[in-house]
Design a protein around this motif. Structure first.
Motif, PDB file in Angstrom:
ATOM      1  N   GLN A 237       0.765  -1.327   0.089  1.00 52.26           N
ATOM      2  CA  GLN A 237      -0.112  -0.106   0.024  1.00 52.26           C
ATOM      3  C   GLN A 237       0.975   1.368   0.023  1.00 52.26           C
ATOM      4  N   ALA A 238       0.457   2.368  -0.721  1.00 50.51           N
ATOM      5  CA  ALA A 238       1.280   3.466  -0.530  1.00 50.51           C
ATOM      6  C   ALA A 238       0.237   4.798  -0.572  1.00 50.51           C
ATOM      7  N   LEU A 239       1.079   5.978   0.245  1.00 56.44           N
ATOM      8  CA  LEU A 239       0.228   7.117   0.254  1.00 56.44           C
ATOM      9  C   LEU A 239       1.259   8.285  -0.248  1.00 56.44           C
ATOM     10  N   LEU A 240       0.785   9.069  -0.925  1.00 53.22           N
ATOM     11  CA  LEU A 240       1.223  10.261  -1.502  1.00 53.22           C
ATOM     12  C   LEU A 240       1.118  11.478  -0.522  1.00 53.22           C
ATOM     13  N   THR A 241       2.222  12.137   0.098  1.00 49.43           N
ATOM     14  CA  THR A 241       2.301  13.233   0.834  1.00 49.43           C
ATOM     15  C   THR A 241       3.304  14.189   0.355  1.00 49.43           C
ATOM     16  N   ALA A 242       3.419  15.517   0.592  1.00 48.91           N
ATOM     17  CA  ALA A 242       4.021  16.626   0.271  1.00 48.91           C
ATOM     18  C   ALA A 242       4.212  17.636   1.477  1.00 48.91           C
ATOM     19  N   PHE A 243       5.288  18.450   1.558  1.00 48.42           N
ATOM     20  CA  PHE A 243       5.508  19.039   2.769  1.00 48.42           C
ATOM     21  C   PHE A 243       6.322  20.430   2.254  1.00 48.42           C
ATOM     22  N   ALA A 244       6.090  21.530   3.157  1.00 51.44           N
ATOM     23  CA  ALA A 244       6.605  22.867   2.890  1.00 51.44           C
ATOM     24  C   ALA A 244       5.530  23.591   3.668  1.00 51.44           C
ATOM     25  N   ASP A 245       6.177  24.870   4.378  1.00 50.17           N
ATOM     26  CA  ASP A 245       5.623  25.800   5.189  1.00 50.17           C
ATOM     27  C   ASP A 245       5.993  27.136   5.020  1.00 50.17           C
ATOM     28  N   PRO A 255       1.764  22.422   7.285  1.00 46.30           N
ATOM     29  CA  PRO A 255       3.184  22.214   6.587  1.00 46.30           C
ATOM     30  C   PRO A 255       3.146  20.863   5.573  1.00 46.30           C
ATOM     31  N   LEU A 256       1.973  19.816   6.100  1.00 47.28           N
ATOM     32  CA  LEU A 256       1.872  18.457   5.537  1.00 47.28           C
ATOM     33  C   LEU A 256       0.579  18.256   4.771  1.00 47.28           C
ATOM     34  N   THR A 257       0.775  17.996   3.468  1.00 40.89           N
ATOM     35  CA  THR A 257      -0.555  17.682   2.555  1.00 40.89           C
ATOM     36  C   THR A 257      -0.574  16.282   2.547  1.00 40.89           C
ATOM     37  N   LEU A 258      -1.588  15.448   2.823  1.00 35.39           N
ATOM     38  CA  LEU A 258      -1.835  14.084   2.800  1.00 35.39           C
ATOM     39  C   LEU A 258      -2.779  13.906   1.633  1.00 35.39           C
ATOM     40  N   TYR A 259      -2.605  13.014   0.735  1.00 32.98           N
ATOM     41  CA  TYR A 259      -3.291  12.637  -0.390  1.00 32.98           C
ATOM     42  C   TYR A 259      -3.785  11.240  -0.124  1.00 32.98           C
ATOM     43  N   ALA A 260      -4.867  11.313   0.813  1.00 32.13           N
ATOM     44  CA  ALA A 260      -5.129   9.970   1.636  1.00 32.13           C
ATOM     45  C   ALA A 260      -6.339   9.628   0.696  1.00 32.13           C
ATOM     46  N   PRO A 261      -6.823   8.447   0.603  1.00 33.36           N
ATOM     47  CA  PRO A 261      -6.123   7.340   1.673  1.00 33.36           C
ATOM     48  C   PRO A 261      -5.147   6.532   1.107  1.00 33.36           C
TER      49      PRO A 261
END
Length: 440
Positions: A237-245, A255-261
């Protein structure tokens, strides 16, 4: 539709003037293997060069309205391709071209799993250690049957022009000193076979801060992430996330974006459009350790039960939220401690010479992960393509042993760490694999 292109010469006229030569026109659309349009590709046709626009499109003039000619498509990060283009009278012919990314052999390092700890002599001037290296070809397949002669530990000399630690990390500025191997070739080499694959749940954590424009100006982390997603096993299983602030960050959630689930192999293709959409969303600060901590909590609470938990982190390793190097080290130590408590493995990936190898190496090696390093964009795709097998523990490695010597006593002390580079000759070329080894 009616269409006539003509090539007109200058001057003259009159009854004996030649009629304009009619030309054809072909619309060439260039995409990569995942369907993403390729902007900035050079298309060389019979009438000259044109460049693809933001939609990957170039209009290529042909010598005649109903002729066929060879067309060459090239781009710095792709393999050149030659195709036949045919124009059709009275219309714009269309030609779709798929380019393959240019790739080359690459590698990474991880802590030796043999149980053998580094040993230091009585005066702290000589140290023996083991590391394991991952070596893959341009298609992300492991390169096997290398010999000791294919590995060379390089002597290390600190670079006074940079603030980063190059050779020995300790608690004082005088610690980073030169060392040299007793012999460049390893004293011992063991080929470590891959184990039976174990399923995992992994979160891709992508650095979208402004500093990433320096280490990854072409967005290689985004298209390379697709290779990882494409290589998932049936039960992974995989989850895509990205960060910046910060005020300049462009992500929808900071600062964290979750492209859930979490998504299974059959569904991860839906992430490809999201990865493409991240291309312009670069800006802001780099809250690296806070983002890892927040994502770790999400992994623990939301990852499917029964799967090994991991993060695959692309960053330059520079946390801009820290108040100085020592504060960063303290924050990193806490992040590592919490990851180990929750059994979350960290795989770190860096691109180009501007990354903080000490930071990325400690995050990876102290959590049972691996430090993967690409000196060029061409090495990044195969590294991402190998991550799935690395996480599943089915990727073979090489276990290597060296002895190094410093110029003075007291250099190798408990709590310090040795940094270095191994030159690997594989896949028809040589490349460096950085590593870090903690001194117990």
């Amino acid at each position: 539709m009616g269409l006539l292109l003509s090539a007109c010469g200058g001057g003259g006229g009159g009854a004996n003037s030649a009629a304009p030569a009619a030309l054809g026109l072909v619309k060439v659309t260039v995409s990569d293997l995942y369907g993403t349009k390729v902007a900035g590709a050079t298309v060389q046709g019979p009438q000259g060069q044109v460049t693809t626009d933001a939609l990957g499109v170039a209009l290529v003039p042909m010598d005649s309205p109903d002729g066929t000619a060879g067309v060459t498509i090239s781009h710095t990060t792709f393999v050149d391709k030659v195709v036949s283009a045919t124009s059709t009278v009275g219309q714009v012919a269309e030609l779709n071209v798929t380019l393959a990314r240019a790739t080359t052999a690459a590698g990474g390092s991880l802590t030796s799993r043999s149980g053998s700890l580094p040993s230091v002599d009585a005066i702290g001037q000589q140290m023996s250690f083991e590391i394991e290296l991952v070596v893959v070809d341009g298609d992300a397949n492991p390169i096997t049957h290398l010999s000791a002669a294919d590995f060379a530990l390089q002597a290390c000399t600190p670079n006074p022009a940079t603030a980063q630690v190059d050779c020995v990390r300790g608690s004082g500025a005088d610690v980073d000193v030169a060392y040299a191997p007793a012999a460049a070739m390893p004293e011992a080499l063991t080929a470590v076979a891959g184990r039976a694959a174990r399923p995992f749940a992994a979160a891709l954590l992508l650095d979208q801060s402004g500093s990433i424009q320096q280490s990854d100006p072409t967005g290689a982390r985004l298209f390379s992430s697709k290779a990882f997603l494409n290589g998932l096993g049936a039960d992974d299983q995989a989850l895509l996330t990205a960060f910046a602030d910060g005020p300049d960050a462009l992500l929808p959630t900071r600062p964290l974006t979750l492209y859930a689930p979490f998504r299974a192999r059959a569904d991860v293709g839906s992430y490809f459009a999201t990865l493409d959409a991240l291309t312009p969303l670069v800006g802001g600060n780099t809250p690296l350790y806070a983002s890892i901590d927040a994502l770790r909590q999400h992994l623990v609470s939301d990852a499917p039960a029964g799967l090994a938990k991991a993060m695959v982190i692309f960053t330059d390793g520079a946390d801009t939220d820290c108040d100085g190097p020592e504060a960063c080290r303290a924050n990193r130590a806490q992040t590592i401690l919490r990851a180990n408590q929750d059994q979350v493995q960290l795989i770190t990936i860096g691109l180009s010479g501007g990354v903080d190898i000490a930071a990325l190496g400690e995050l990876a090696n102290q959590t049972g992960g691996a430090l993967l390093f690409a000196d060029t964009v061409q090495q990044l795709l195969p590294l991402y393509g190998s991550v799935g097998r690395l996480l599943s523990q089915s990727l073979p490695t090489y276990r290597l042993r060296w002895t190094v010597q410093a110029g003075a006593a007291g250099v190798f002390r408990p709590g310090h760490a040795l940094l270095g580079k191994v030159q690997v000759s594989a896949g028809g070329r040589s490349f460096d694999v950085p590593f870090i080894v903690g001194i117990p």
